[in-house]
Motif scaffolding. Structure first.
Motif, PDB file in Angstrom:
ATOM      1  N   ASP A  69      -5.072   0.649  -0.817  1.00  0.00           N
ATOM      2  CA  ASP A  69      -5.134   2.060  -0.404  1.00  0.00           C
ATOM      3  C   ASP A  69      -4.042   2.934  -1.009  1.00  0.00           C
ATOM      4  OD1 ASP A  69      -2.960   1.114   1.032  1.00  0.00           O
ATOM      5  OD2 ASP A  69      -3.553   2.079   2.920  1.00  0.00           O
ATOM      6  N   GLN A  70      -3.340   2.423  -2.045  1.00  0.00           N
ATOM      7  CA  GLN A  70      -2.295   3.214  -2.697  1.00  0.00           C
ATOM      8  C   GLN A  70      -2.432   3.093  -4.208  1.00  0.00           C
ATOM      9  OE1 GLN A  70      -0.160   5.272  -1.090  1.00  0.00           O
ATOM     10  NE2 GLN A  70      -1.153   4.683   0.844  1.00  0.00           N
ATOM     11  N   SER A  71      -2.188   4.206  -4.912  1.00  0.00           N
ATOM     12  CA  SER A  71      -2.437   4.253  -6.348  1.00  0.00           C
ATOM     13  C   SER A  71      -1.407   3.482  -7.170  1.00  0.00           C
ATOM     14  CB  SER A  71      -2.496   5.708  -6.827  1.00  0.00           C
ATOM     15  OG  SER A  71      -1.273   6.379  -6.556  1.00  0.00           O
ATOM     16  N   PHE A  72      -0.150   3.411  -6.708  1.00  0.00           N
ATOM     17  CA  PHE A  72       0.863   2.731  -7.507  1.00  0.00           C
ATOM     18  C   PHE A  72       0.574   1.240  -7.604  1.00  0.00           C
ATOM     19  CE2 PHE A  72       4.917   0.528  -8.191  1.00  0.00           C
ATOM     20  CZ  PHE A  72       5.375   1.184  -9.327  1.00  0.00           C
ATOM     21  N   THR A  73       0.291   0.611  -6.464  1.00  0.00           N
ATOM     22  CA  THR A  73      -0.011  -0.824  -6.496  1.00  0.00           C
ATOM     23  C   THR A  73      -1.313  -1.093  -7.227  1.00  0.00           C
ATOM     24  OG1 THR A  73      -0.209  -2.829  -5.175  1.00  0.00           O
ATOM     25  CG2 THR A  73      -1.212  -0.845  -4.259  1.00  0.00           C
ATOM     26  N   LEU A  74      -2.247  -0.152  -7.178  1.00  0.00           N
ATOM     27  CA  LEU A  74      -3.495  -0.306  -7.919  1.00  0.00           C
ATOM     28  C   LEU A  74      -3.208  -0.392  -9.416  1.00  0.00           C
ATOM     29  CD1 LEU A  74      -6.880   1.433  -7.341  1.00  0.00           C
ATOM     30  CD2 LEU A  74      -5.882   1.423  -9.622  1.00  0.00           C
ATOM     31  N   GLU A  75      -2.410   0.546  -9.936  1.00  0.00           N
ATOM     32  CA  GLU A  75      -2.115   0.545 -11.372  1.00  0.00           C
ATOM     33  C   GLU A  75      -1.298  -0.677 -11.762  1.00  0.00           C
ATOM     34  OE1 GLU A  75       0.152   3.220 -14.802  1.00  0.00           O
ATOM     35  OE2 GLU A  75      -0.353   4.145 -12.865  1.00  0.00           O
ATOM     36  N   ALA A  76      -0.302  -1.031 -10.924  1.00  0.00           N
ATOM     37  CA  ALA A  76       0.527  -2.196 -11.244  1.00  0.00           C
ATOM     38  C   ALA A  76      -0.298  -3.472 -11.233  1.00  0.00           C
ATOM     39  CB  ALA A  76       1.674  -2.302 -10.239  1.00  0.00           C
ATOM     40  N   GLY A  77      -1.157  -3.625 -10.227  1.00  0.00           N
ATOM     41  CA  GLY A  77      -1.951  -4.837 -10.114  1.00  0.00           C
ATOM     42  C   GLY A  77      -2.898  -5.026 -11.282  1.00  0.00           C
ATOM     43  N   ARG A  78      -3.534  -3.955 -11.696  1.00  0.00           N
ATOM     44  CA  ARG A  78      -4.480  -4.048 -12.815  1.00  0.00           C
ATOM     45  C   ARG A  78      -3.750  -4.230 -14.145  1.00  0.00           C
ATOM     46  NH1 ARG A  78      -9.758  -2.388 -11.417  1.00  0.00           N
ATOM     47  NH2 ARG A  78     -10.224  -1.969 -13.607  1.00  0.00           N
ATOM     48  N   THR A  79      -2.621  -3.545 -14.335  1.00  0.00           N
ATOM     49  CA  THR A  79      -1.919  -3.567 -15.605  1.00  0.00           C
ATOM     50  C   THR A  79      -1.148  -4.861 -15.837  1.00  0.00           C
ATOM     51  OG1 THR A  79      -1.677  -1.151 -15.540  1.00  0.00           O
ATOM     52  CG2 THR A  79      -0.205  -2.374 -17.018  1.00  0.00           C
ATOM     53  N   ILE A  80      -0.405  -5.314 -14.820  1.00  0.00           N
ATOM     54  CA  ILE A  80       0.485  -6.464 -14.986  1.00  0.00           C
ATOM     55  C   ILE A  80      -0.253  -7.794 -14.844  1.00  0.00           C
ATOM     56  CG2 ILE A  80       2.549  -7.625 -14.111  1.00  0.00           C
ATOM     57  CD1 ILE A  80       3.526  -4.884 -13.105  1.00  0.00           C
ATOM     58  N   TRP A  81      -1.125  -7.892 -13.825  1.00  0.00           N
ATOM     59  CA  TRP A  81      -1.735  -9.180 -13.499  1.00  0.00           C
ATOM     60  C   TRP A  81      -3.250  -9.226 -13.704  1.00  0.00           C
ATOM     61  CZ3 TRP A  81       1.546  -6.854  -9.652  1.00  0.00           C
ATOM     62  CH2 TRP A  81       2.851  -7.353  -9.668  1.00  0.00           C
ATOM     63  N   GLY A  82      -3.868  -8.117 -14.034  1.00  0.00           N
ATOM     64  CA  GLY A  82      -5.314  -8.108 -14.195  1.00  0.00           C
ATOM     65  C   GLY A  82      -6.067  -8.293 -12.898  1.00  0.00           C
ATOM     66  N   TYR A  83      -5.455  -7.961 -11.769  1.00  0.00           N
ATOM     67  CA  TYR A  83      -6.144  -8.049 -10.491  1.00  0.00           C
ATOM     68  C   TYR A  83      -7.189  -6.932 -10.390  1.00  0.00           C
ATOM     69  CZ  TYR A  83      -2.592 -11.321  -8.740  1.00  0.00           C
ATOM     70  OH  TYR A  83      -1.772 -12.401  -8.557  1.00  0.00           O
ATOM     71  N   PRO A  84      -8.351  -7.203  -9.802  1.00  0.00           N
ATOM     72  CA  PRO A  84      -9.432  -6.214  -9.760  1.00  0.00           C
ATOM     73  C   PRO A  84      -9.246  -5.202  -8.625  1.00  0.00           C
ATOM     74  CG  PRO A  84     -10.180  -8.215  -8.696  1.00  0.00           C
ATOM     75  CD  PRO A  84      -8.777  -8.500  -9.221  1.00  0.00           C
ATOM     76  N   LYS A  85      -8.106  -4.558  -8.586  1.00  0.00           N
ATOM     77  CA  LYS A  85      -7.828  -3.609  -7.503  1.00  0.00           C
ATOM     78  C   LYS A  85      -8.661  -2.346  -7.665  1.00  0.00           C
ATOM     79  CE  LYS A  85      -3.173  -5.210  -6.362  1.00  0.00           C
ATOM     80  NZ  LYS A  85      -1.803  -4.826  -5.979  1.00  0.00           N
ATOM     81  N   VAL A  86      -9.210  -1.875  -6.551  1.00  0.00           N
ATOM     82  CA  VAL A  86      -9.938  -0.617  -6.496  1.00  0.00           C
ATOM     83  C   VAL A  86      -9.426   0.171  -5.307  1.00  0.00           C
ATOM     84  CG1 VAL A  86     -12.008  -1.574  -7.591  1.00  0.00           C
ATOM     85  CG2 VAL A  86     -11.808  -1.576  -5.086  1.00  0.00           C
ATOM     86  N   MET A  87      -9.543   1.498  -5.381  1.00  0.00           N
ATOM     87  CA  MET A  87      -9.060   2.333  -4.296  1.00  0.00           C
ATOM     88  C   MET A  87     -10.038   2.292  -3.133  1.00  0.00           C
ATOM     89  SD  MET A  87      -6.435   4.068  -3.440  1.00  0.00           S
ATOM     90  CE  MET A  87      -5.634   4.469  -4.996  1.00  0.00           C
TER      91      MET A  87
END
Length: 252
Positions: free
Chosen positions: A111-129
């Protein structure tokens, strides 16, 4: 927790993160489900990974809700659908294979944009808002006293999944307080990654069953239904605090 030497860094939204990323305070609710291994494999086949099979073609799926409070990525809620898989190149099966299995992260709304970008960029986690509706106590006092807890996840205005947890029984810290070393796997934009991590849990409670799963109209719900959910959980659990680190991922 292990201190990094010659640590790598990542810049996310103007903020420099030094690896490993640290989670100091977080609350956790999880439920483990035994499902058909072929159905689980069909759901994650895109990743190139193989589900860990045991007990007459069964697989393990873990649904979880995390409330992160004090972390390098800020405070946020996160829901996860995790499928236990063999390490790449392994075809192990049976209950003993679960000891070396890792968690493939198939769904990961936040539910937060910073962790979404970090998760997708650093670890390739499929985070969505997404949006979270919380019912009951997910704070340390609530978990410690065994209060009921529930949540709903909504994505793009569609109800995806909800879970309601009944109180569990406290487990002695001597059985749960040791550091656990684990790997998670992810797949994003055609790339499969493995991320090493460490975790120490305190204030842990377990209960056989103990959770009700509700599915909505979002495509995530249809995928969970393909596994036979909702059904009785093998086990549910909660932790008053989870202290974690996540290192850099390795690309396959």
């Amino acid at each position: 927790m292990t201190e990094a030497t010659n640590a790598s860094t990542h810049t996310i939204a103007g903020t420099v993160l030094t690896m490993p990323v640290r989670v100091r305070t977080a609350h956790q609710h999880t439920a483990m489900f035994v499902v058909d291994a072929d159905a689980a494999q069909a759901m994650i086949d895109y990743s190139g990974l193989q589900v860990c099979r045991f007990a007459r073609n069964r697989a393990m799926v873990v649904l979880m809700l995390m409330r992160y409070e004090d972390t390098d990525l800020g405070a946020y809620y996160e829901y996860g659908t995790n499928v236990m898989v063999n390490p790449p190149g392994s075809s192990a099966s049976g209950f003993s294979a679960l000891q070396s299995a890792g968690a493939f992260v198939h769904h990961l709304p936040v539910d937060q944009s910073f962790t979404l970008e970090a998760g997708r960029t650093i670890w390739g986690y499929p985070k969505v808002m997404s949006e979270f509706t919380i019912r009951g106590a997910d704070d340390p006092a609530g978990v410690r006293h065994g209060r009921s807890f529930g949540f709903d996840v909504t994505i793009d205005g569609q109800f995806a999944v909800g879970m309601d947890f009944r109180p569990g029984l406290p487990v002695p810290a001597a059985l749960t307080g040791r550091k656990q070393v684990h790997s998670t796997y992810s797949y994003l934009d055609g790339v499969t990654r493995e991320t090493p991590g460490e975790m120490v849990m305190t204030g842990v409670r377990y209960r056989p069953g103990g959770v009700t799963v509700r599915l909505g109209d979002h495509p995530y719900a249809a995928e969970l239904a393909s596994l036979g959910l909702p059904k009785r959980a093998l086990m549910s659990s909660s932790a008053a605090n989870v202290d974690m680190t996540f290192g850099d991922s390795r690309v396959f």
